[in-house]
Design a protein around this motif. Sequence first.
Motif, mmCIF file in Angstrom:
data_model
loop_
_atom_site.group_PDB
_atom_site.id
_atom_site.type_symbol
_atom_site.label_atom_id
_atom_site.label_comp_id
_atom_site.label_asym_id
_atom_site.label_seq_id
_atom_site.Cartn_x
_atom_site.Cartn_y
_atom_site.Cartn_z
ATOM 1 N N THR A 37 0.822 -1.194 0.000
ATOM 2 C CA THR A 37 0.000 0.000 0.000
ATOM 3 C C THR A 37 0.860 1.250 0.000
ATOM 4 N N GLU A 38 2.155 1.067 0.077
ATOM 5 C CA GLU A 38 3.081 2.195 0.063
ATOM 6 C C GLU A 38 3.265 2.697 -1.359
ATOM 7 N N PRO A 39 3.812 3.905 -1.554
ATOM 8 C CA PRO A 39 4.124 4.391 -2.879
ATOM 9 C C PRO A 39 5.075 3.447 -3.575
ATOM 10 N N SER A 40 4.934 3.313 -4.848
ATOM 11 C CA SER A 40 5.753 2.368 -5.603
ATOM 12 C C SER A 40 7.183 2.822 -5.676
ATOM 13 N N SER A 41 8.126 1.865 -5.558
ATOM 14 C CA SER A 41 9.535 2.169 -5.731
ATOM 15 C C SER A 41 9.828 2.605 -7.145
ATOM 16 N N GLU A 42 8.958 2.195 -8.092
ATOM 17 C CA GLU A 42 9.127 2.641 -9.477
ATOM 18 C C GLU A 42 9.024 4.159 -9.532
ATOM 19 N N GLU A 43 8.043 4.761 -8.747
ATOM 20 C CA GLU A 43 7.786 6.182 -8.812
ATOM 21 C C GLU A 43 8.886 6.979 -8.112
ATOM 22 N N SER A 44 9.466 6.392 -7.100
ATOM 23 C CA SER A 44 10.424 7.137 -6.298
ATOM 24 C C SER A 44 11.879 6.840 -6.650
ATOM 25 N N ALA A 45 12.109 5.984 -7.640
ATOM 26 C CA ALA A 45 13.483 5.650 -8.014
ATOM 27 C C ALA A 45 14.214 6.888 -8.511
ATOM 28 N N PRO A 46 15.427 7.123 -8.039
ATOM 29 C CA PRO A 46 16.181 8.303 -8.492
ATOM 30 C C PRO A 46 16.398 8.329 -9.998
ATOM 31 N N ASP A 47 16.617 7.139 -10.589
ATOM 32 C CA ASP A 47 16.809 7.013 -12.034
ATOM 33 C C ASP A 47 17.963 7.864 -12.541
ATOM 34 N N GLY A 48 18.991 7.972 -11.734
ATOM 35 C CA GLY A 48 20.161 8.740 -12.119
ATOM 36 C C GLY A 48 20.754 9.438 -10.914
ATOM 37 N N GLY A 49 21.763 10.225 -11.151
ATOM 38 C CA GLY A 49 22.428 10.913 -10.057
ATOM 39 C C GLY A 49 23.672 10.164 -9.596
ATOM 40 N N THR A 50 24.478 10.849 -8.806
ATOM 41 C CA THR A 50 25.762 10.293 -8.381
ATOM 42 C C THR A 50 25.606 8.985 -7.619
ATOM 43 N N LEU A 51 24.717 8.973 -6.629
ATOM 44 C CA LEU A 51 24.562 7.777 -5.801
ATOM 45 C C LEU A 51 24.087 6.583 -6.626
ATOM 46 N N ALA A 52 23.148 6.824 -7.525
ATOM 47 C CA ALA A 52 22.615 5.732 -8.343
ATOM 48 C C ALA A 52 23.698 5.136 -9.232
ATOM 49 N N TRP A 53 24.498 5.991 -9.866
ATOM 50 C CA TRP A 53 25.528 5.466 -10.766
ATOM 51 C C TRP A 53 26.702 4.867 -10.004
ATOM 52 N N LEU A 54 26.877 5.262 -8.752
ATOM 53 C CA LEU A 54 27.871 4.588 -7.917
ATOM 54 C C LEU A 54 27.485 3.138 -7.675
ATOM 55 N N GLN A 55 26.177 2.864 -7.618
ATOM 56 C CA GLN A 55 25.730 1.473 -7.464
ATOM 57 C C GLN A 55 26.110 0.648 -8.692
ATOM 58 N N VAL A 56 26.023 1.261 -9.865
ATOM 59 C CA VAL A 56 26.405 0.574 -11.098
ATOM 60 C C VAL A 56 27.900 0.264 -11.085
ATOM 61 N N ILE A 57 28.705 1.229 -10.626
ATOM 62 C CA ILE A 57 30.148 0.998 -10.522
ATOM 63 C C ILE A 57 30.433 -0.137 -9.547
#
Length: 443
Positions: A37-57
């Motif tokens: 019943t919580e907001p979807s993680s799809e809607e709140s995903a950063p979809d970019g930014g330093t922290l997100a791309w650090l996860q890819v690294i």
Amino acid sequence: MGSPSRDEHNGKILDTDSLDISKARSVPLSTPPAPSTEPSSEESAPDGGTLAWLQVIGCFFVLLNTWGIINAFGAYQGFYEIHLLRSHTPSAISWIGSIQGYLLFLVSALTGPFFDAGFNRALLAIGSFLIFFSIMMTSLVKQYYQAFLAQGVCFGIGAGMLFVPSIAVVSTYFDKYRSFSVGVGVTGSSLGGVIYPTLFHSLQPRIGFGWATRVIAFIALVTLGIANLVMRQRLLPSTRRKLIDVSALREAPFVFCTAGLFFGFIALYVPFFYITPYALFKTGASATLAFYFVPIINAGSVFGRVFPNALADHIGTLNTLIPCTLACGVIAFSWMSVDDTGDLLVFAILYGFFSGSFVSLAPTTIVSLSNDLHKVGTRLGMSFSISGFGILIGTPVAGTLLNIHTGKFVHAQVFCAACMMVSCVCLVLARFAKTGPAVMIKT
């Protein structure tokens, strides 16, 4: 950037919508989506930014030091056969590499619930230590059982602890670019299969087996250290994943697809392990050139993990996996006619390409065949625990069918090609069970 709210007292993430792995590119992930019943993680995903791309690294470095090192085992296989473990058969030696891959799959299936419970950092830390420890212990081995325990068992367990967290974390930081971001991270596995055997081959004659292996250990320590520093678990799923979904065993598409993956994994790594001795005995290649066929076949798989996945977005994963598997079987049969270095080079590039597509498309195919996405994580764990057994037995069986001293490889080649063809038949049956005789359907 949007971000989930936090509890002011304990700092835990309140947005507990679970991970979406239905778009994953090339490796089995962890937890399936769960009702919330919580907001979807799809809607709140950063979809970019330093922290997100650090996860890819971080994911890239994890895959570099897990599947990348497993893909590089062909270099150790050749060295062991000629030097350190020359009193043992190729089949016995190949058990070391095959147990790595199987334990990665098996342990990955078992670590999902721990990741769900929020123990991502502990999994990363323990898994990284085990990988470093296993490589360091490998540098000291003198006997077969030592290599099997250090390089095979210890490494496989450590790699399995890292595999789920690295991929699952990335998938929660991206929505629009999820497939691309996961695909970038996964390229580390193929590049590891290029970098590490090349490094080992160039250093071993100069500084010896022990220190060449320790250099790899120190590289793994630094790169995995970076992954531990930058990777952060963003969401905790609202439900815990089950280890077994009995209903999947009653669904013909799932059963046939898992059987297809099982036979495919039996055949998949036979050329990776034995292409170097084949080059020496059958093509007259120098020892140096023969060795470099291991990095070449891994380099081909880099592209095989990218382009077929892009095609699969348009025509379906199973529709893409079937012709790629068929191509692997045909190319494996053609291996028997290769008798010079030029032909073997073409074989290595083509087989590397299509085998890379087989690995990368396998998990998303399981996803596409699942009617209930809430059970995807469980079904991926089940399928790869079963099909991964093919990695365990495939190369040792092939090793018993060849004679490294007389250069007779034909039986192992037929075994590899036949298993890949059986895999293709099983995948066709999976598609027929899913869609019937219809042809123009995205599956």
